[in-house]
Every structure is written in C-alpha cells, then in structure tokens.
Design a protein around this motif. Structure first.
Motif, short mmCIF file in Angstrom:
data_model
loop_
_atom_site.label_atom_id
_atom_site.label_comp_id
_atom_site.label_asym_id
_atom_site.label_seq_id
_atom_site.Cartn_x
_atom_site.Cartn_y
_atom_site.Cartn_z
N VAL A 187 34.12 -16.55 -23.98
CA VAL A 187 32.81 -16.07 -24.38
C VAL A 187 32.93 -14.57 -24.63
CG1 VAL A 187 30.41 -15.78 -23.68
CG2 VAL A 187 31.68 -17.81 -22.96
N HIS A 188 32.52 -14.12 -25.80
CA HIS A 188 32.54 -12.69 -26.11
C HIS A 188 31.19 -12.09 -25.74
CE1 HIS A 188 36.33 -12.66 -28.37
NE2 HIS A 188 36.00 -13.90 -28.68
N VAL A 189 31.23 -10.95 -25.05
CA VAL A 189 30.02 -10.28 -24.60
C VAL A 189 30.03 -8.85 -25.13
CG1 VAL A 189 28.69 -9.52 -22.59
CG2 VAL A 189 29.88 -11.71 -22.52
N PHE A 190 28.95 -8.49 -25.83
CA PHE A 190 28.76 -7.14 -26.37
C PHE A 190 27.37 -6.67 -25.97
CE2 PHE A 190 31.51 -9.41 -29.33
CZ PHE A 190 32.56 -8.53 -29.50
N VAL A 191 27.19 -6.28 -24.74
CA VAL A 191 25.87 -5.89 -24.23
C VAL A 191 25.83 -4.38 -24.05
CG1 VAL A 191 24.24 -6.13 -22.34
CG2 VAL A 191 25.48 -8.13 -23.14
N ASP A 192 24.93 -3.73 -24.80
CA ASP A 192 24.76 -2.28 -24.68
C ASP A 192 23.78 -1.90 -23.58
OD1 ASP A 192 26.56 -1.17 -26.40
OD2 ASP A 192 25.19 -1.05 -28.09
N VAL A 207 20.91 -11.58 -27.33
CA VAL A 207 20.96 -12.64 -28.34
C VAL A 207 22.17 -13.50 -28.02
CG1 VAL A 207 21.20 -13.16 -30.78
CG2 VAL A 207 19.88 -11.16 -30.07
N LYS A 208 21.94 -14.81 -27.91
CA LYS A 208 23.02 -15.75 -27.67
C LYS A 208 23.28 -16.50 -28.97
CE LYS A 208 24.08 -19.98 -25.15
NZ LYS A 208 23.52 -21.01 -24.25
N LEU A 209 24.48 -16.31 -29.50
CA LEU A 209 24.88 -16.99 -30.72
C LEU A 209 25.82 -18.12 -30.36
CD1 LEU A 209 25.76 -13.97 -33.03
CD2 LEU A 209 23.65 -15.27 -32.99
N VAL A 210 25.59 -19.29 -30.92
CA VAL A 210 26.49 -20.42 -30.76
C VAL A 210 27.02 -20.77 -32.15
CG1 VAL A 210 26.75 -22.80 -29.96
CG2 VAL A 210 25.14 -21.29 -28.81
N TYR A 211 28.33 -20.79 -32.27
CA TYR A 211 28.94 -21.14 -33.54
C TYR A 211 30.16 -22.01 -33.28
CZ TYR A 211 32.40 -17.39 -32.89
OH TYR A 211 33.40 -16.60 -32.40
N LYS A 212 30.60 -22.71 -34.31
CA LYS A 212 31.70 -23.68 -34.21
C LYS A 212 31.43 -24.68 -33.09
CE LYS A 212 35.35 -20.72 -35.96
NZ LYS A 212 36.62 -20.09 -35.68
N SER A 254 30.62 -24.79 -30.10
CA SER A 254 30.63 -24.48 -28.66
C SER A 254 31.17 -23.09 -28.34
CB SER A 254 31.47 -25.53 -27.93
OG SER A 254 32.81 -25.45 -28.36
N THR A 255 31.25 -22.19 -29.29
CA THR A 255 31.72 -20.84 -29.02
C THR A 255 30.51 -19.93 -28.89
OG1 THR A 255 33.68 -21.31 -30.34
CG2 THR A 255 33.25 -19.02 -29.82
N TYR A 256 30.46 -19.17 -27.80
CA TYR A 256 29.31 -18.32 -27.50
C TYR A 256 29.63 -16.85 -27.69
CZ TYR A 256 27.64 -22.46 -25.00
OH TYR A 256 27.25 -23.73 -24.66
N VAL A 257 28.61 -16.12 -28.14
CA VAL A 257 28.65 -14.66 -28.21
C VAL A 257 27.30 -14.17 -27.69
CG1 VAL A 257 28.73 -12.63 -29.70
CG2 VAL A 257 30.21 -14.56 -30.17
N TYR A 258 27.33 -13.27 -26.71
CA TYR A 258 26.13 -12.62 -26.21
C TYR A 258 26.18 -11.17 -26.67
CZ TYR A 258 25.42 -16.56 -23.04
OH TYR A 258 25.22 -17.80 -22.52
N PHE A 259 25.09 -10.67 -27.22
CA PHE A 259 25.07 -9.26 -27.62
C PHE A 259 23.64 -8.74 -27.62
CE2 PHE A 259 24.07 -11.09 -31.69
CZ PHE A 259 23.29 -10.14 -32.32
N ASN A 260 23.53 -7.44 -27.50
CA ASN A 260 22.31 -6.73 -27.80
C ASN A 260 22.67 -5.32 -28.23
OD1 ASN A 260 22.70 -5.26 -25.44
ND2 ASN A 260 20.86 -5.97 -24.44
#
Length: 146
Positions: A96-101, A108-113, A115-121
């Motif tokens: 899981v990639h996390v880009f939280v400022d 924002v939780k993005l799900v793509y492919k 089952s791959t997660y990305v959390y960012f703000n």
C-alpha cells in the motif's frame, strides 16, 4: 589544537552531507500530483506511483488510514509517507502506497487494478477535496456505458 591540511576534506564531506539531507527533506516536503486525461501521478521524494485512470476502481474519502506495517518510509510531525503492508493480508505481501501530507485531514483512498491501494492527501484540504471530486467525476465518466 594543530590543524592539518587534511581537515578541509572532512569539512567538504560535512557540507555535502548537509546539502544532500536538506535536498531530500525538500523533496519530501509535499506531495506533487500530476493529473492528465488518462493518468494520475503522485510523487513525494523517492516515492512515486502512476495510476492509469482506466484501471481505477474506486475513489473514497476516508478519515483514517487502517493500521499497517511500514516496509519502508517515514512518519514525521503530521506526514506519513512510504510503502506499507496491511496487517490483515500479511501473507500475500500486498503493498500500500501512502502519501499523507497532513494526518489530521481526510485522505483519499484510491483502489486500482482490483486490489492495489493508495492513500494520499495534500497539505491544503480544499485542494484534496477538489482532486477527490475531479477523480470521482472521471471514474463516473469512465464507467458510464456508451
């Protein structure tokens, strides 16, 4: 104290080290988001992920990120960045990639492919909400039948 001509080498090494550390800190200072018509790229220092919008499954605004094990990355002040692994799925090594400022704001939780997660703000919550709405609109446009 006796100064020799070899001291200048250590001085140069120290100055280069400080400059390198400052450069790395500046790279991780904020998230850099590039949003084109068919992909979203999020970059913060050494961490980078590019998400094709046609592979995007869902976009959700969440208050907290789930507990995860950090594979590599860092947490400092209100920032949380890096590559993590979820506790509930530790056998499959799903990253899981996390880009939280700002950890205090919604993410924002993005799900793509599937089952791959990305959390960012972003540092500014208004910009985060605008990007969330823009991505939600693109998902609606991509999933609508012709």
């Amino acid at each position: 104290m006796h100064f020799t001509k070899k001291n200048w080498v250590w001085t140069v090494v120290l100055i280069l080290t400080v400059i390198c550390c400052a450069f790395i800190l500046i790279l991780h200072l904020k998230n850099w988001v590039s949003n084109s018509d068919n992909s979203l790229e999020i970059r913060s220092g050494f961490y980078n992920v590019e998400i094709p919008l046609n592979e995007l499954d869902s976009v959700v605004l969440v208050e907290r990120i789930p507990p995860m094990e950090r594979l590599h990355g860092f947490s400092a002040l209100e920032k949380e960045k890096g590559v993590f692994r979820e506790f509930k799925d530790s056998l499959t090594d799903k990253k899981v990639h996390v880009f939280v400022d700002n950890i205090e704001q919604h993410k924002v939780k993005l799900v793509y492919k599937d089952s791959t997660y990305v959390y960012f703000n972003l540092k500014d919550s208004v910009q985060t909400l605008q990007l969330f709405q823009k991505l939600g609109g693109k998902i609606g446009a991509l999933s609508a039948p012709n």
